[in-house]
Design a protein around this motif. Structure first.
Motif, PDB file in Angstrom:
ATOM      1  N   UNK A 100      -4.333   2.145 -20.101  1.00  0.00           N
ATOM      2  CA  UNK A 100      -5.400   3.110 -20.352  1.00  0.00           C
ATOM      3  C   UNK A 100      -6.126   2.815 -21.665  1.00  0.00           C
ATOM      4  N   UNK A 101      -5.391   2.358 -22.663  1.00  0.00           N
ATOM      5  CA  UNK A 101      -6.012   2.010 -23.951  1.00  0.00           C
ATOM      6  C   UNK A 101      -6.893   0.774 -23.822  1.00  0.00           C
ATOM      7  N   UNK A 102      -6.468  -0.171 -23.009  1.00  0.00           N
ATOM      8  CA  UNK A 102      -7.295  -1.367 -22.759  1.00  0.00           C
ATOM      9  C   UNK A 102      -8.589  -0.956 -22.064  1.00  0.00           C
ATOM     10  N   UNK A 103      -8.468  -0.121 -21.037  1.00  0.00           N
ATOM     11  CA  UNK A 103      -9.653   0.330 -20.306  1.00  0.00           C
ATOM     12  C   UNK A 103     -10.597   1.134 -21.203  1.00  0.00           C
ATOM     13  N   UNK A 104     -10.027   1.876 -22.145  1.00  0.00           N
ATOM     14  CA  UNK A 104     -10.846   2.681 -23.064  1.00  0.00           C
ATOM     15  C   UNK A 104     -11.691   1.805 -23.986  1.00  0.00           C
ATOM     16  N   UNK A 105     -11.283   0.545 -24.149  1.00  0.00           N
ATOM     17  CA  UNK A 105     -12.015  -0.389 -25.001  1.00  0.00           C
ATOM     18  C   UNK A 105     -12.897  -1.346 -24.205  1.00  0.00           C
ATOM     19  N   UNK A 106     -13.131  -1.006 -22.942  1.00  0.00           N
ATOM     20  CA  UNK A 106     -14.026  -1.793 -22.085  1.00  0.00           C
ATOM     21  C   UNK A 106     -15.135  -0.881 -21.570  1.00  0.00           C
ATOM     22  N   UNK A 107     -16.251  -1.467 -21.252  1.00  0.00           N
ATOM     23  CA  UNK A 107     -17.323  -0.670 -20.647  1.00  0.00           C
ATOM     24  C   UNK A 107     -18.087  -1.511 -19.626  1.00  0.00           C
ATOM     25  N   UNK A 108     -18.969  -0.844 -18.907  1.00  0.00           N
ATOM     26  CA  UNK A 108     -19.816  -1.543 -17.947  1.00  0.00           C
ATOM     27  C   UNK A 108     -19.051  -2.245 -16.849  1.00  0.00           C
ATOM     28  N   UNK A 109     -19.541  -3.423 -16.481  1.00  0.00           N
ATOM     29  CA  UNK A 109     -18.970  -4.166 -15.363  1.00  0.00           C
ATOM     30  C   UNK A 109     -17.556  -4.647 -15.655  1.00  0.00           C
ATOM     31  N   UNK A 110     -17.262  -4.948 -16.930  1.00  0.00           N
ATOM     32  CA  UNK A 110     -15.908  -5.394 -17.295  1.00  0.00           C
ATOM     33  C   UNK A 110     -14.888  -4.272 -17.069  1.00  0.00           C
ATOM     34  N   UNK A 111     -15.276  -3.049 -17.372  1.00  0.00           N
ATOM     35  CA  UNK A 111     -14.389  -1.892 -17.146  1.00  0.00           C
ATOM     36  C   UNK A 111     -14.070  -1.760 -15.660  1.00  0.00           C
ATOM     37  N   UNK A 112     -15.075  -1.935 -14.813  1.00  0.00           N
ATOM     38  CA  UNK A 112     -14.874  -1.802 -13.375  1.00  0.00           C
ATOM     39  C   UNK A 112     -14.002  -2.933 -12.834  1.00  0.00           C
ATOM     40  N   UNK A 113     -14.266  -4.162 -13.257  1.00  0.00           N
ATOM     41  CA  UNK A 113     -13.472  -5.310 -12.795  1.00  0.00           C
ATOM     42  C   UNK A 113     -12.005  -5.138 -13.185  1.00  0.00           C
ATOM     43  N   UNK A 114     -11.755  -4.777 -14.435  1.00  0.00           N
ATOM     44  CA  UNK A 114     -10.374  -4.621 -14.920  1.00  0.00           C
ATOM     45  C   UNK A 114      -9.694  -3.439 -14.230  1.00  0.00           C
TER      46      UNK A 114
END
Length: 309
Positions: A100-114
């Motif tokens: 969840x912390x990793x996802x919180x530090x991603x946005x846009x298309x990278x957030x969706x892919x991860x």
């Protein structure tokens, strides 16, 4: 190699090791060499260059392909090879809070892919090569095409990614329509489908869910078209997110797949179910995640804690 539908990365690796093998033996023609020269080269890789066991295996596969498929020479069994040692390591696994912390530090298309990688257990390239037709919103599953071992499989479609995934498809379709309007809009098709269905390469259902931001020249066909998102861009984004989340584990995109499997087993799902979702040929491969669960000393009280209880 192309007749056998090898990937571009495999093609490059095989060509590299075949060339390196010939140079190692002072540019002798492979027809003049055989098992002893292969043995010497592979042993050199292990003892002098200290390559990983997987790298030595790729080099051996390349040379076997050269002799059997290209030169038509059947080699005898090659024994007494100095093998690179394969370390017996347990896979790194992120905890749920770390994910969840990793996802919180991603946005846009990278957030969706991860999110998809963790939520489905797909490998990075399986996720990036996902095509529009392989997502079934009604049945809530994704079809992973041509995975490791050239196998297809089904995996689940997480409810939490449905809305952002549908939004991504709208953006991808708009991009596809723009490409078609200026004379582009084709996509690479697997195997001989381009000949079987001449117009399929322009159809929306065959397009990548995560198209690249720009068109590029296909290194094989020399056709300009839009490929999928570049894998290294996602890998770099994940590495940065791990650093920002202050996670000290040495993980990456593939760690999310390990985490998916481990967390399903923690939740009590059957190991055969996890095996099918991951696409493992043998359940023994999936069993590694039970070792991850057991290695932490679950249920065992430390004698130090007992002394201070």
């Amino acid at each position: 190699m192309r007749l056998k539908h090898f990937s571009l990365s495999t093609e490059k690796s095989y060509v590299y090791y075949i060339r390196d093998y010939i140079l190692f033996h002072n540019k002798q023609h492979p027809k003049k060499m055989g098992a002893s020269e292969i043995r010497a080269y592979l042993s050199h890789l292990a003892t002098v260059r200290h390559v990983a066991a997987s790298t030595q295996t790729v080099a051996l596969s390349a040379l076997l392909f050269l002799y059997r498929q290209v030169l038509g020479i059947e080699l005898p069994y090659i024994d007494n090879i100095e093998r690179a040692k394969r370390p017996q390591r347990l896979p790194v696994v992120f905890t749920r809070s770390e994910v969840m912390r990793i996802l919180a530090n991603l946005d846009g298309i990278n957030h969706l892919v991860v999110s998809l990688l963790y939520g489905t257990g797909m490998r990075l390239m399986e996720g990036l090569r996902l095509r529009v037709k392989d997502i079934d919103f009604e049945y809530r599953h994704i079809t992973v095409r041509d995975g490791k071992g050239k196998k297809d499989r089904h995996t689940l479609l997480p409810e939490s990614v449905i809305q952002p995934l549908q939004h991504q498809l709208k953006k991808a379709k708009h991009l596809h329509e723009q490409d078609l309007a200026v004379g582009y809009g084709t996509v690479e098709l697997p195997y001989a489908l381009a000949r079987k269905y001449p117009s399929a390469h322009k159809e929306w259902k065959w397009q990548f869910v995560f198209p690249s931001g720009k068109r590029s020249l296909d290194p094989r066909s020399k056709v300009v078209r839009r490929h999928h998102l570049y894998e290294q861009s996602v890998q770099r984004a994940v590495k940065k997110a791990i650093q920002k989340a202050e996670i000290t584990k040495n993980g990456g995109c593939h760690t999310l797949r390990h985490s998916f499997a481990t967390h399903l087993l923690e939740d009590g799902y059957d190991i055969r179910t996890v095996q099918e979702l991951l696409g493992h040929k043998d359940v023994k491969t999936t069993m590694i995640y039970t070792h991850v669960l057991n290695k932490g000393g679950h249920g065992v009280q430390s004698p130090l804690d007992k002394e201070f209880a």
